[in-house]
Write a protein that holds these residues in place. Sequence first.
Motif, PDB file in Angstrom:
ATOM      1  N   TYR A  22       0.705  -1.263  -0.002  1.00  0.00           N
ATOM      2  CA  TYR A  22       0.012   0.065  -0.196  1.00  0.00           C
ATOM      3  C   TYR A  22       0.910   1.262  -0.136  1.00  0.00           C
ATOM      4  O   TYR A  22       0.613   2.103  -0.704  1.00  0.00           O
ATOM      5  CB  TYR A  22      -0.978   0.044   1.190  1.00  0.00           C
ATOM      6  CG  TYR A  22      -1.682   1.515   1.437  1.00  0.00           C
ATOM      7  CD1 TYR A  22      -2.673   1.558   0.306  1.00  0.00           C
ATOM      8  CD2 TYR A  22      -1.323   2.056   2.201  1.00  0.00           C
ATOM      9  CE1 TYR A  22      -3.254   2.962   0.401  1.00  0.00           C
ATOM     10  CE2 TYR A  22      -1.836   3.529   2.529  1.00  0.00           C
ATOM     11  CZ  TYR A  22      -2.798   3.811   1.447  1.00  0.00           C
ATOM     12  OH  TYR A  22      -3.347   5.026   1.511  1.00  0.00           O
ATOM     13  N   ARG A  23       1.847   1.343   0.861  1.00  0.00           N
ATOM     14  CA  ARG A  23       2.813   2.259   0.911  1.00  0.00           C
ATOM     15  C   ARG A  23       3.296   2.873  -0.510  1.00  0.00           C
ATOM     16  O   ARG A  23       3.638   3.777  -0.940  1.00  0.00           O
ATOM     17  CB  ARG A  23       3.753   2.289   1.826  1.00  0.00           C
ATOM     18  CG  ARG A  23       3.204   2.510   3.311  1.00  0.00           C
ATOM     19  CD  ARG A  23       4.263   2.363   4.294  1.00  0.00           C
ATOM     20  NE  ARG A  23       3.904   2.828   5.826  1.00  0.00           N
ATOM     21  CZ  ARG A  23       4.479   2.524   6.987  1.00  0.00           C
ATOM     22  NH1 ARG A  23       5.646   1.562   6.801  1.00  0.00           N
ATOM     23  NH2 ARG A  23       4.115   3.103   7.886  1.00  0.00           N
ATOM     24  N   THR A  25       2.281   1.688  -3.467  1.00  0.00           N
ATOM     25  CA  THR A  25       1.350   1.982  -4.588  1.00  0.00           C
ATOM     26  C   THR A  25       0.202   2.799  -4.355  1.00  0.00           C
ATOM     27  O   THR A  25      -0.436   3.357  -5.265  1.00  0.00           O
ATOM     28  CB  THR A  25       0.514   0.676  -5.053  1.00  0.00           C
ATOM     29  OG1 THR A  25      -0.052   0.057  -4.042  1.00  0.00           O
ATOM     30  CG2 THR A  25       1.498  -0.238  -5.588  1.00  0.00           C
ATOM     31  N   ARG A  26      -0.209   3.199  -2.915  1.00  0.00           N
ATOM     32  CA  ARG A  26      -1.117   3.968  -2.504  1.00  0.00           C
ATOM     33  C   ARG A  26      -2.806   3.465  -3.047  1.00  0.00           C
ATOM     34  O   ARG A  26      -3.459   4.198  -3.224  1.00  0.00           O
ATOM     35  CB  ARG A  26      -1.045   5.422  -2.904  1.00  0.00           C
ATOM     36  CG  ARG A  26       0.262   6.048  -1.898  1.00  0.00           C
ATOM     37  CD  ARG A  26       0.122   7.571  -2.120  1.00  0.00           C
ATOM     38  NE  ARG A  26       0.971   7.845  -1.442  1.00  0.00           N
ATOM     39  CZ  ARG A  26       1.334   8.848  -0.495  1.00  0.00           C
ATOM     40  NH1 ARG A  26       0.126   8.796   0.375  1.00  0.00           N
ATOM     41  NH2 ARG A  26       2.229   9.068   0.235  1.00  0.00           N
ATOM     42  N   ASP A  27      -2.711   2.129  -3.213  1.00  0.00           N
ATOM     43  CA  ASP A  27      -3.882   1.414  -3.825  1.00  0.00           C
ATOM     44  C   ASP A  27      -4.761   1.095  -2.642  1.00  0.00           C
ATOM     45  O   ASP A  27      -4.601   0.375  -1.752  1.00  0.00           O
ATOM     46  CB  ASP A  27      -3.605   0.023  -4.486  1.00  0.00           C
ATOM     47  CG  ASP A  27      -4.741  -0.255  -5.126  1.00  0.00           C
ATOM     48  OD1 ASP A  27      -5.592   0.006  -4.856  1.00  0.00           O
ATOM     49  OD2 ASP A  27      -4.448  -1.584  -5.600  1.00  0.00           O
ATOM     50  N   LEU A  28      -5.982   1.768  -2.474  1.00  0.00           N
ATOM     51  CA  LEU A  28      -6.889   1.701  -1.346  1.00  0.00           C
ATOM     52  C   LEU A  28      -7.405   0.194  -1.239  1.00  0.00           C
ATOM     53  O   LEU A  28      -7.779  -0.032  -0.166  1.00  0.00           O
ATOM     54  CB  LEU A  28      -8.074   2.710  -1.649  1.00  0.00           C
ATOM     55  CG  LEU A  28      -7.682   4.229  -1.192  1.00  0.00           C
ATOM     56  CD1 LEU A  28      -8.940   5.047  -1.450  1.00  0.00           C
ATOM     57  CD2 LEU A  28      -7.008   4.358   0.282  1.00  0.00           C
ATOM     58  N   VAL A  68      -5.755   6.142   6.227  1.00  0.00           N
ATOM     59  CA  VAL A  68      -5.302   6.481   4.765  1.00  0.00           C
ATOM     60  C   VAL A  68      -4.282   7.510   5.106  1.00  0.00           C
ATOM     61  O   VAL A  68      -3.153   7.308   4.376  1.00  0.00           O
ATOM     62  CB  VAL A  68      -6.564   6.759   3.985  1.00  0.00           C
ATOM     63  CG1 VAL A  68      -6.023   7.435   2.790  1.00  0.00           C
ATOM     64  CG2 VAL A  68      -7.573   5.808   3.788  1.00  0.00           C
ATOM     65  N   ARG A  69      -4.303   8.380   6.097  1.00  0.00           N
ATOM     66  CA  ARG A  69      -3.518   9.568   5.999  1.00  0.00           C
ATOM     67  C   ARG A  69      -2.376   9.155   7.022  1.00  0.00           C
ATOM     68  O   ARG A  69      -1.197   9.425   6.667  1.00  0.00           O
ATOM     69  CB  ARG A  69      -4.311  10.576   6.836  1.00  0.00           C
ATOM     70  CG  ARG A  69      -5.124  11.338   5.968  1.00  0.00           C
ATOM     71  CD  ARG A  69      -5.655  12.669   6.592  1.00  0.00           C
ATOM     72  NE  ARG A  69      -6.174  12.087   8.081  1.00  0.00           N
ATOM     73  CZ  ARG A  69      -7.299  12.211   8.497  1.00  0.00           C
ATOM     74  NH1 ARG A  69      -8.298  13.282   7.950  1.00  0.00           N
ATOM     75  NH2 ARG A  69      -7.537  11.924   9.697  1.00  0.00           N
ATOM     76  N   HIS A  72       1.154   6.464   6.388  1.00  0.00           N
ATOM     77  CA  HIS A  72       2.408   7.271   5.614  1.00  0.00           C
ATOM     78  C   HIS A  72       2.945   8.136   6.564  1.00  0.00           C
ATOM     79  O   HIS A  72       4.288   8.241   6.398  1.00  0.00           O
ATOM     80  CB  HIS A  72       2.119   8.130   4.495  1.00  0.00           C
ATOM     81  CG  HIS A  72       1.296   7.249   3.606  1.00  0.00           C
ATOM     82  ND1 HIS A  72       2.153   6.431   2.547  1.00  0.00           N
ATOM     83  CD2 HIS A  72       0.200   7.155   3.078  1.00  0.00           C
ATOM     84  CE1 HIS A  72       1.183   5.753   1.889  1.00  0.00           C
ATOM     85  NE2 HIS A  72      -0.147   6.303   1.913  1.00  0.00           N
TER      86      HIS A  72
END
Length: 190
Positions: A22-23, A25-28, A68-69, A72
């Motif tokens: 996820y980190r 690609t940032r794919d939810l 989500v925020r 990271h």
Amino acid sequence: MRFFKRPVQPQDNSDEQLLKAYRDTRDLKLLGKLYEPYMPLVYGVALKYFKEAEAASDAVMAVFEELVRKVHQHEIKHFRSWLYALSRNYCLMQLRAGKKMETVGLEDFMEFTPVLHPDTEDKEQAMQALERCMEKLTPAQQQSVQLFYLEEKCYKEVADETGFSMNEVKSYIQNGKRNLKICLEKNGER
């Protein structure tokens, strides 16, 4: 939404892999896949604090948005314990925010309601009663109340005009208002 279905037992290795993916690609969808097995945990934490199923359900979604925020911003070694702390902190912040919202009764909000809005048609009599009670205040209270309520000046303007400090002005107004109320009630002039 139902959170108490059979929870999937997360694997620490898969958590780390999903978190890294996820980190990168940032794919939810990946974050959702990581979060889904822990939804019952988050729901349970929220239910413990909020004591309402609907509020707990809302918290599950809100914690995901926080996730989500914040994923990271933090180094996460053990996702489950980190998510538990995030959920607990979210609930506590919501409860604190709710306590800050004070409710004020209408009588506390309306200033000199009987005087400014008398029940009787004789407004002159109400104003005379107010004037008699104003004379009983200390000079500092009289001046501060006169400027603040009758001339509609703010605290700073009253302080500038009188030479009193802001704290003194607030105190004179508060005490003057209380003394006026007592005087009007005591003398049946209310």
